[in-house]
Structures are given as structure tokens and as C-alpha cells.
Design a protein around this motif. Structure first.
Motif, short mmCIF file in Angstrom:
data_model
loop_
_atom_site.label_atom_id
_atom_site.label_comp_id
_atom_site.label_asym_id
_atom_site.label_seq_id
_atom_site.Cartn_x
_atom_site.Cartn_y
_atom_site.Cartn_z
N SER A 1 0.83 -1.21 0.00
CA SER A 1 0.00 0.00 0.00
C SER A 1 0.85 1.26 0.00
CB SER A 1 -0.93 0.01 1.22
OG SER A 1 -1.85 -1.06 1.14
N ALA A 2 1.91 1.27 0.81
CA ALA A 2 2.79 2.44 0.87
C ALA A 2 3.45 2.69 -0.48
CB ALA A 2 3.85 2.26 1.96
N ARG A 3 3.88 1.63 -1.15
CA ARG A 3 4.48 1.79 -2.48
C ARG A 3 3.49 2.37 -3.47
NH1 ARG A 3 6.64 -3.84 -2.21
NH2 ARG A 3 8.49 -3.63 -0.94
N ALA A 4 2.25 1.86 -3.45
CA ALA A 4 1.23 2.37 -4.38
C ALA A 4 0.91 3.83 -4.08
CB ALA A 4 -0.04 1.52 -4.28
N LEU A 5 0.76 4.16 -2.81
CA LEU A 5 0.45 5.54 -2.43
C LEU A 5 1.61 6.47 -2.81
CD1 LEU A 5 -1.16 4.81 1.05
CD2 LEU A 5 -2.35 5.73 -0.97
N TYR A 6 2.84 6.03 -2.58
CA TYR A 6 4.00 6.85 -2.92
C TYR A 6 4.09 7.07 -4.43
CZ TYR A 6 8.70 8.62 -3.49
OH TYR A 6 9.77 9.39 -3.85
N ALA A 7 3.92 6.02 -5.19
CA ALA A 7 4.00 6.16 -6.66
C ALA A 7 2.97 7.16 -7.15
CB ALA A 7 3.80 4.80 -7.33
N ASP A 8 1.75 7.08 -6.63
CA ASP A 8 0.69 7.99 -7.07
C ASP A 8 0.95 9.42 -6.61
OD1 ASP A 8 -0.58 5.89 -8.32
OD2 ASP A 8 -2.07 5.60 -6.74
N VAL B 1 -1.76 12.38 2.28
CA VAL B 1 -2.00 10.94 2.43
C VAL B 1 -1.86 10.54 3.91
CG1 VAL B 1 -1.18 8.65 1.81
CG2 VAL B 1 -1.27 10.44 0.08
N MET B 2 -0.83 11.03 4.57
CA MET B 2 -0.63 10.67 5.98
C MET B 2 -1.73 11.26 6.86
SD MET B 2 3.46 10.46 6.48
CE MET B 2 4.19 11.37 5.16
N ALA C 1 1.68 4.57 7.03
CA ALA C 1 2.19 5.95 7.12
C ALA C 1 3.70 5.94 7.40
CB ALA C 1 1.45 6.72 8.19
N GLU C 2 4.13 5.06 8.28
CA GLU C 2 5.56 4.97 8.60
C GLU C 2 6.36 4.55 7.37
OE1 GLU C 2 8.23 1.97 11.24
OE2 GLU C 2 6.43 2.79 12.21
N ARG C 3 5.88 3.55 6.67
CA ARG C 3 6.58 3.08 5.47
C ARG C 3 6.55 4.15 4.37
NH1 ARG C 3 8.39 -1.96 5.76
NH2 ARG C 3 7.41 -3.39 7.22
N LEU C 4 5.43 4.85 4.25
CA LEU C 4 5.32 5.91 3.25
C LEU C 4 6.34 7.00 3.54
CD1 LEU C 4 3.89 7.22 0.85
CD2 LEU C 4 2.22 8.14 2.47
N ASN C 5 6.46 7.38 4.79
CA ASN C 5 7.43 8.40 5.17
C ASN C 5 8.85 7.95 4.82
OD1 ASN C 5 7.70 11.02 6.37
ND2 ASN C 5 8.75 10.00 8.06
N GLY C 6 9.15 6.68 5.06
CA GLY C 6 10.46 6.15 4.69
C GLY C 6 10.70 6.20 3.19
N LEU C 7 9.67 5.91 2.41
CA LEU C 7 9.80 5.98 0.95
C LEU C 7 10.06 7.40 0.48
CD1 LEU C 7 6.97 3.49 -0.12
CD2 LEU C 7 9.45 3.17 -0.40
N VAL C 8 9.41 8.36 1.11
CA VAL C 8 9.63 9.77 0.74
C VAL C 8 11.09 10.15 0.99
CG1 VAL C 8 9.08 12.17 1.36
CG2 VAL C 8 7.24 10.51 1.06
N LEU C 9 11.60 9.81 2.17
CA LEU C 9 12.99 10.15 2.50
C LEU C 9 13.97 9.39 1.60
CD1 LEU C 9 12.71 10.35 6.38
CD2 LEU C 9 12.68 12.23 4.73
N ASP C 10 13.67 8.13 1.30
CA ASP C 10 14.51 7.38 0.36
C ASP C 10 14.47 8.02 -1.03
OD1 ASP C 10 15.14 5.58 2.35
OD2 ASP C 10 13.79 4.00 1.63
N GLY C 11 13.31 8.54 -1.40
CA GLY C 11 13.18 9.23 -2.69
C GLY C 11 14.05 10.47 -2.76
N ASP D 1 -10.21 1.23 1.05
CA ASP D 1 -9.55 1.61 -0.20
C ASP D 1 -8.26 2.39 0.08
OD1 ASP D 1 -11.38 0.35 -1.85
OD2 ASP D 1 -12.61 2.15 -2.08
N VAL D 2 -8.29 3.25 1.08
CA VAL D 2 -7.08 3.99 1.46
C VAL D 2 -6.01 3.00 1.93
CG1 VAL D 2 -6.08 5.71 3.03
CG2 VAL D 2 -8.38 6.07 2.09
N LEU D 3 -6.42 2.06 2.78
CA LEU D 3 -5.48 1.06 3.30
C LEU D 3 -4.93 0.16 2.19
CD1 LEU D 3 -7.27 0.10 6.61
CD2 LEU D 3 -5.24 1.53 6.35
N ALA D 4 -5.67 0.04 1.10
CA ALA D 4 -5.21 -0.75 -0.05
C ALA D 4 -4.37 0.09 -1.00
CB ALA D 4 -6.41 -1.33 -0.78
N GLY D 5 -4.16 1.36 -0.69
CA GLY D 5 -3.32 2.22 -1.52
C GLY D 5 -4.05 2.82 -2.70
N LYS D 6 -5.35 2.96 -2.59
CA LYS D 6 -6.15 3.45 -3.72
C LYS D 6 -6.64 4.87 -3.46
CE LYS D 6 -7.79 -1.19 -4.72
NZ LYS D 6 -8.94 -2.08 -4.66
N LEU D 7 -5.85 5.84 -3.88
CA LEU D 7 -6.24 7.25 -3.84
C LEU D 7 -5.96 7.83 -5.22
CD1 LEU D 7 -4.81 8.55 -0.43
CD2 LEU D 7 -7.20 8.09 -1.00
#
Length: 183
Positions: A18-25, A59-60, A75-85, A169-175
Motif C-alpha cells: 500500500s505504501a508503495r502504491a500511495l507513494y508512486a501515485d 496521504v498521511m 504511514a511509517e513506510r510511506l514516510n520512509g519511501l519519501v525520504l529514500d526518494g 480503499d485507502v489502506l489498499a493504496g487506492k487514492l
């Protein structure tokens, strides 16, 4: 104990997916050309990073409203993806290894500060939200001063759309991100 481990692993896998999908979008939406062409966002490295942060904050903010262990993990994983980005973006620019940590740390500080300020603005009563988000965007120089209301409209448009999305849907990464007036 095995049952707990399977549940934990399943939630971890769902959070990663879900975090990967949300980050990509959110990253795709943050780099949407009309935002930069209209001046709603600054077309600089820092401006693009600020747009990633602003979108990630939306998103968070929505995930925080769900308030479950899975939502917090996403949210924690999404934040990590942002910083990795941010780290990956500096590497793509050819920034040397010795200065990447310092530059990413500076962007992380901006990320957390802007995220906190924007979250506070989004948590204002509906009647005060547009003014608060516009002021936040101006204070943090995310857009050109004269175009801050355009960026605020974009952010609030998507925040309103996200409020209407079902929690599952949010938890599934669908926004789905849109520009105001495009839906």
C-alpha cells in the motif's frame, strides 16, 4: 504464536504494498506539469521536494484519520519511501556521497516542518481551512506568493476527495489525485 506471526507478516506485506502504491501515485501527482506551468508549485529541486512533502502530508493526514495499527504502519513506510526518494534524487543529480547525508537531513527537516504545518492547517475547521492552507503554503515558500491560492485549492480539492474514500480503499493504496475542475 504462529497465527500471530502470520497476521503480523501479512500486515507488513500489505503495508509495504500500500505504501508503495500511495507513494508512486503521490509522486506522479506532485510532478504534474500544470502545477508548475501555472506557478502553483516552484519548478526547482526544492520546490518539487516540497510538492512531494505536501502530497505525502495529505496521504498521511488521511491515514491518521483511520487510526489503526495498519494505517500507522503504512504511514511509517510511506514516510520512509519519501525520504529514500529524496536520497535517490540527490544521487541522480550526481551529488557526492560525502554530502548526501547532510543534504537529505536538511530536506528531512523541511519535510517534517512543512508536514507538521500543513497537517495543522488541514485540521482547522472547514471554514478556516482555505486561509490556513494558503498561509502555510506562502510561509513555507512552496509556491509563488501570488499563486499560493492555486496550490491551496489543489491540496484542499484532493483532501476533500480523500475524505470521501472508504478506509479500506485507502489502506489498499487506492487514492486518485486530480487537479481542481478536472474531475
Amino acid at each position: 504464536m504462529v497465527g500471530f506471526r502470520k497476521l503480523w507478516d501479512r500486515q507488513g506485506a500489505q503495508a509495504r504494498t500500500s505504501a508503495r502504491a500511495l507513494y508512486a501515485d503521490l509522486a506522479t501527482a506532485a510532478l504534474n506539469a500544470p502545477l508548475y506551468e501555472q506557478g502553483a508549485a516552484r519548478d526547482t529541486f526544492e520546490g518539487r521536494a516540497a510538492m512531494i512533502t505536501a502530497n505525502a502530508t495529505l496521504v498521511m493526514w488521511r491515514l491518521k484519520r483511520i487510526d489503526t495499527p495498519l494505517a500507522r504502519k503504512i504511514a511509517e513506510r510511506l514516510n520512509g519511501l519519501v525520504l529514500d526518494g529524496f536520497d535517490a534524487a540527490y544521487r541522480e543529480l550526481g551529488v557526492g556521497d560525502s554530502s548526501i547525508a547532510r543534504k537529505v537531513r536538511k530536506l528531512a527537516e523541511i519535510h517534517y516542518g512543512l508536514g507538521k504545518a500543513l497537517t495543522e492547517a488541514l485540521n482547522m475547521p472547514q471554514s478556516d481551512r482555505i486561509g490556513s492552507v494558503t498561509d502555510c503554503v506562502k510561509r513555507n515558500a512552496v509556491s509563488q506568493d501570488s499563486k499560493a491560492s492555486l496550490l491551496a485549492a489543489y491540496l484542499l480539492h484532493n483532501a476533500g476527495r480523500f475524505e470521501a474514500v472508504e478506509d479500506d480503499d485507502v489502506l489498499a493504496g487506492k487514492l486518485a489525485w486530480t487537479l481542481p475542475g478536472a474531475d
